[in-house]
Design a protein around this motif. Structure first.
Motif, short mmCIF file in Angstrom:
data_model
loop_
_atom_site.label_atom_id
_atom_site.label_comp_id
_atom_site.label_asym_id
_atom_site.label_seq_id
_atom_site.Cartn_x
_atom_site.Cartn_y
_atom_site.Cartn_z
N GLY A 72 0.80 -1.22 0.00
CA GLY A 72 0.00 0.00 0.00
C GLY A 72 0.83 1.26 0.00
N ASP A 73 0.36 2.26 0.78
CA ASP A 73 0.86 3.61 0.71
C ASP A 73 2.18 3.78 1.46
N GLY A 74 2.90 4.85 1.15
CA GLY A 74 4.12 5.21 1.83
C GLY A 74 4.67 6.48 1.22
N GLY A 75 5.77 6.98 1.76
CA GLY A 75 6.36 8.16 1.15
C GLY A 75 7.17 9.00 2.10
N LEU A 76 7.26 10.29 1.76
CA LEU A 76 8.11 11.25 2.46
C LEU A 76 7.23 12.24 3.22
N ARG A 77 7.58 12.50 4.51
CA ARG A 77 6.75 13.35 5.36
C ARG A 77 7.60 14.43 6.03
N SER A 78 6.90 15.40 6.60
CA SER A 78 7.54 16.39 7.47
C SER A 78 7.33 15.95 8.92
N PRO A 79 8.07 16.53 9.87
CA PRO A 79 7.91 16.12 11.28
C PRO A 79 6.50 16.27 11.83
N SER A 80 5.70 17.18 11.27
CA SER A 80 4.32 17.33 11.71
C SER A 80 3.42 16.20 11.22
N GLY A 81 3.89 15.44 10.26
CA GLY A 81 3.10 14.37 9.67
C GLY A 81 2.59 14.68 8.29
N ARG A 82 2.78 15.91 7.82
CA ARG A 82 2.30 16.28 6.49
C ARG A 82 3.06 15.49 5.42
N TRP A 83 2.31 14.95 4.46
CA TRP A 83 2.93 14.21 3.37
C TRP A 83 3.53 15.19 2.37
N LEU A 84 4.81 15.01 2.08
CA LEU A 84 5.47 15.81 1.05
C LEU A 84 5.42 15.11 -0.30
N SER A 85 5.52 13.81 -0.28
CA SER A 85 5.47 13.02 -1.52
C SER A 85 4.99 11.63 -1.15
N ALA A 188 6.17 -3.87 16.66
CA ALA A 188 5.33 -2.93 15.91
C ALA A 188 4.41 -2.16 16.86
N PRO A 189 4.18 -0.87 16.62
CA PRO A 189 3.24 -0.11 17.44
C PRO A 189 1.81 -0.62 17.25
N GLU A 190 0.98 -0.39 18.23
CA GLU A 190 -0.40 -0.88 18.15
C GLU A 190 -1.19 -0.18 17.05
N ARG A 191 -0.99 1.11 16.92
CA ARG A 191 -1.70 1.86 15.87
C ARG A 191 -1.00 1.65 14.53
N PRO A 192 -1.76 1.42 13.46
CA PRO A 192 -1.15 1.21 12.15
C PRO A 192 -0.45 2.48 11.65
N PHE A 193 0.47 2.31 10.72
CA PHE A 193 1.17 3.46 10.12
C PHE A 193 1.57 3.09 8.71
N ALA A 194 1.79 4.10 7.89
CA ALA A 194 2.29 3.89 6.54
C ALA A 194 3.81 4.02 6.56
N PRO A 195 4.53 3.14 5.87
CA PRO A 195 5.98 3.26 5.82
C PRO A 195 6.38 4.66 5.35
N HIS A 196 7.40 5.21 5.96
CA HIS A 196 7.72 6.60 5.65
C HIS A 196 9.17 6.90 5.96
N GLU A 197 9.67 7.93 5.32
CA GLU A 197 10.87 8.63 5.76
C GLU A 197 10.45 10.06 6.00
N THR A 198 10.92 10.66 7.08
CA THR A 198 10.52 12.00 7.47
C THR A 198 11.74 12.89 7.54
N TRP A 199 11.68 14.03 6.83
CA TRP A 199 12.80 14.97 6.79
C TRP A 199 12.46 16.19 7.62
N VAL A 215 9.22 -3.73 13.43
CA VAL A 215 9.52 -2.60 12.57
C VAL A 215 11.01 -2.29 12.67
N TYR A 216 11.54 -1.76 11.57
CA TYR A 216 12.91 -1.28 11.52
C TYR A 216 12.84 0.23 11.45
N ALA A 217 13.52 0.90 12.36
CA ALA A 217 13.54 2.35 12.40
C ALA A 217 14.98 2.84 12.33
#
Length: 393
Positions: A72-85, A188-199, A215-217
């Protein structure tokens, strides 16, 4: 005919892959590893389609692809959680011919070691290159148990490679990038998440699922070489990243401080003049250490190993001529991947609010106008194919 003999110095991913590839080409191979065991701690490795195709050559590609966890989904985010790409796993597989697979290094090391005859890998055996060999003499490696002579020595002894220093003593070697990295595997955290890298500002964070449910962080931040936390590395990560978006705080809460790896990042700013001398070849970090920002360090080592074995068949001029062909194939490609990784690192770790805001706006705008920006950054890298027919083919 007597089997040619190869000695591989170092049982990292590149060294083990080289041993398997050479074994399948008919070489009698031994791997000498300084560490007491093959048990990497807390570290994951991302295998892109380029290295998966290389692993096809030695019959392990399908086993690795079966470990793909990103759906499914994934991408690049900002520290606030906003998706950049944003992108998705299916789009990556379509573009490059396979999935992105993230797995624990110990899992991959186990697959590779399991493809070798018993006794090939010898842990607790430090080895030093004493003579790189030449057209009329074998290479020679010194060990605590005595010297070993070989038709081929593979220096897979890492970023601080003694073999590299012996072959090219005038080369300056790797230089510090100005930042450090942390790596950890957690539940893995209890709440789901989309794979991401955050800049963020002078720092980044990534969280990705593993097939086994963990999860690998990883994280990177600007820091002087040699610096360490005054308390523990989890506390340092909380100070730097604890207020970032989900799942960063949850991952940090689950992390065992003793399981967090911290390493300063160095890279080969100046390429080596060659990846070989005499009967000795270098591969992986020993040859072309790179920042981790494209996730290609291990991938390029796997490519190196398969290309080296491809050229190590009997050819006019013998092993030295084969290694010259290996350098010809690998040095330009890896130098370009190093350059692209360094550029990405500089962009990801920008400091200063105006520069970071401009970067984020540009990425978000381009991604909105031309979706797939993240994937295009891997063109010319993830679409590589080995120079031989694969078992799958």
């Amino acid at each position: 005919m007597e089997q040619p003999r190869a000695v591989v110095v170092g049982a990292g991913i590149g060294g083990l892959t080289a041993a398997v590839a050479l074994h399948r080409r008919g070489w009698r191979t031994v791997v000498l590893e300084r560490a007491a065991s093959l048990e990497p701690v807390g570290a994951g490795i991302s295998l892109a389609p380029n290295s998966q195709r290389a692993l096809d050559v030695i019959g392990l590609g399908d086993e690795v692809r079966a470990l793909a966890a990103w759906q499914g989904d994934g991408g690049l985010r900002s520290p606030s959680g906003r998706w950049l790409s944003r992108t998705d796993s299916a789009a990556a597989a379509r573009r490059f011919g396979g999935p992105l697979v993230l797995l624990h290094r110990a899992t991959l090391a186990g697959l590779l070691a399991g493809a070798l005859p018993d006794g090939t890998v010898r842990t607790g055996r430090p080895a030093t290159l004493a003579d790189p060999g030449g057209p009329d003499r074998p290479a020679r490696v010194t060990t605590p148990d005595g010297d070993l002579e070989a038709d081929l020595v593979v220096g897979a002894d890492g970023i601080n490679s003694p073999a590299r220093r012996m072959l090219f003593p005038a080369h300056p070697g790797p230089v510090h990038t100005g930042f450090t990295t942390w790596r950890v595997v957690t539940p893995a955290p209890e709440r789901p998440f989309a794979p991401h890298e955050t800049w963020g500002t002078a720092g980044l964070w990534g969280t990705h699922p593993l097939k086994d449910g963990r999860v690998y962080a990883y994280a990177s931040a600007a820091a002087p070489a040699g610096s360490r936390a005054h308390d523990d590395e989890r506390a340092e990560l909380l100070r730097r990243f604890g207020t970032w978006h989900h799942p960063v705080p949850d991952v940090l809460a689950a992390a065992d401080p003793a399981g967090i790896l911290r390493n300063d990042v160095h890279f080969m700013a100046e390429p080596l003049p060659a990846f070989h001398r005499g009967r000795t070849a270098l591969l992986g970090d020993a040859a072309h250490a790179m920042p981790p920002n494209l996730g290609q360090g291990g991938n390029q080592a796997v490519e190196d190993a398969v290309v080296l074995a491809h050229h190590a068949a009997p050819v006019p001029g013998g092993v030295p001529a084969a290694l010259a062909a290996y350098t010809h194939d690998r040095l330009p490609r890896t130098a370009e991947v190093v350059r692209r990784s360094a550029r990405t690192a500089r962009m990801a770790l920008l400091s200063g609010a105006p520069a970071v805001a401009l970067r984020d706006t540009a990425i978000a705008t381009v991604s909105r106008l031309a979706p797939g920006l993240l994937l295009r950054g891997f063109d010319g890298i993830a679409d590589w194919r080995p120079p031989v027919r694969t078992y799958a083919a």
